[in-house]
Design a protein around this motif. Sequence first.
Motif, PDB file in Angstrom:
ATOM      1  N   SER A 232      -8.055 -20.068   5.989  1.00  9.61           N
ATOM      2  CA  SER A 232      -9.319 -20.480   6.603  1.00  9.61           C
ATOM      3  C   SER A 232      -9.283 -20.320   8.113  1.00  9.61           C
ATOM      4  O   SER A 232     -10.268 -19.891   8.729  1.00  9.61           O
ATOM      5  CB  SER A 232      -9.631 -21.943   6.243  1.00  9.61           C
ATOM      6  OG  SER A 232      -9.864 -22.080   4.865  1.00  9.61           O
ATOM      7  N   ASN A 236     -11.802 -17.943  10.254  1.00  7.83           N
ATOM      8  CA  ASN A 236     -12.577 -18.504  11.354  1.00  7.83           C
ATOM      9  C   ASN A 236     -12.284 -17.786  12.669  1.00  7.83           C
ATOM     10  O   ASN A 236     -13.191 -17.583  13.490  1.00  7.83           O
ATOM     11  CB  ASN A 236     -12.287 -19.993  11.495  1.00  7.83           C
ATOM     12  CG  ASN A 236     -12.882 -20.819  10.368  1.00  7.83           C
ATOM     13  OD1 ASN A 236     -13.872 -20.420   9.761  1.00  7.83           O
ATOM     14  ND2 ASN A 236     -12.280 -21.959  10.078  1.00  7.83           N
ATOM     15  N   LEU A 253     -12.356 -16.324   0.398  1.00  3.99           N
ATOM     16  CA  LEU A 253     -13.053 -16.640   1.641  1.00  3.99           C
ATOM     17  C   LEU A 253     -13.794 -15.452   2.248  1.00  3.99           C
ATOM     18  O   LEU A 253     -14.517 -15.610   3.235  1.00  3.99           O
ATOM     19  CB  LEU A 253     -12.050 -17.174   2.684  1.00  3.99           C
ATOM     20  CG  LEU A 253     -11.266 -18.430   2.317  1.00  3.99           C
ATOM     21  CD1 LEU A 253     -10.229 -18.725   3.385  1.00  3.99           C
ATOM     22  CD2 LEU A 253     -12.200 -19.619   2.128  1.00  3.99           C
TER      23      LEU A 253
END
Length: 499
Positions: A232, A236, A253
């Motif tokens: 993650s 990001n 993701l």
Amino acid sequence: MRPLHRTALAAAALAVATSVALAGCSGGSDDTRGGADATVRVGLVLEPTSLDIRTQSGNALDQVLIDNVYQGLVGRTADGTVRDVLAASHQVSRDGLTYTFTLRDGATFQDGKPVTAKDVVWSLEDVKAHQSYVDADDLASVKTVAATGDDTVTLTLSKPDSDLLWNLTGRAGLVLEQAADNDRTKTANGTGPFEVASWKQGDSLTFRRNPDYWGTKAKVAKVVFRYITDPSTAVNAMAGGDLDVETAVDGTLKSQLQNTSGVTLHTGKTTDKYTLAFNDQKAPFTDVRVRRAIRQAIDPKAVIKAIGGGGVEQGGPIPALDPGYQDLTDVDAYDPAAARKLLQQAGVTKPTLTLTYANVYPTAIGDVLTSELADVGITLTVQRVDFATWLDSVFTKKDFDLSMVNHTEARDFGNWANPKYYFGYDNAEVQRLYAASVATTDQAEKERALQQAAKIVSEDAAAEWLYTATTTTAVRDGVTGFPFDSTTTRLDLADLAVS
């Protein structure tokens, strides 16, 4: 060895103007230059614990140092063919016992010293003299290495070795400077288009352009590899503008990047073999019925779905991109009822086993395996450890029941013919067939021998091959020349550029 090593790694939208903003090491820099002055920030997963290309195991070094910093007489192209690098040309005798390399004019090490035939001879002899070096066995067939002229090196083999040129594209074939006195654990003195500028352990490794490179100069000034183990966080960072390239985007993701302005996702093929290894020298894995039961208890489709669809079924030890591949997915295919019967026949009821794997891999894999093995009566305890611990306890000390790891390296079937490898798999016929595949100079014969050996390994349930990974790479607009295939194995950045 070459297990490994990747996982995956999406998330706000970023508006990107026509000129790409490429920041410095950790984002937030004012360096927004493109073109030859650009700095490209690349997100990777697994960081090396040492830069010593001779002694440090794991593919984290091959991934970034080979091609970019270190080179050999020959290298490999994106499609796996062998090409001349520090050698201007090479010849192989008809009997396969003599390899002659003519060195390229003008090649220098990054300290400015010329590459000589003596350096080449010393480099290869040094590997042969130190069995502790990574992949030292790759030169086992080489009897002598000699400078047969100022710009000529000749290798004489004790027996034909159809893998030799390929092996020379790896660590064993790298050419180092005999007189160099740099600390290889922290620095590098190679011949490639980039130099190691700095290494901030736990954060990043920075390359700068080698201004004296013998070939076409690098098209960017710097490359900063940022090591981000959390998927993650990596996604990001890419979406928020702190990365220009993210490798191994986590399949669960990637949707967060699909609609991010200025970012494009690319899918690539790999030889990444996500392998559930059994400790074949340890009970209950010494019983083939137990090994087969575990294979039949596992549904690879469910594992692939859990990691976001980034893989294809494999079924055996050789992936589709390698010589000797055949479809073995019907061997010990998913069949929980048959698995329960095999465990009952083996007298193994309700066993408790431990799965040890590095925490750079998704927790979802352990979750699926725990659930599916429980369905046939096996209690699985999952231990996720840091990669250094995995190397010590599993790979070196062989202290494990089951282990899951990504074996990234191409053409590494020889591990199944090596009973000393951490699998502990020992089959004389597999060893004979593998030896025959290496000894032949006929490609068709090589393929047949590998296919026969691979089928035996699969039918013997030496391990469970969960899937061959596909890889997703996120690239910011304006960045070109970044490779998309086999990114956990090699990242040749010779063509990396920024508009």
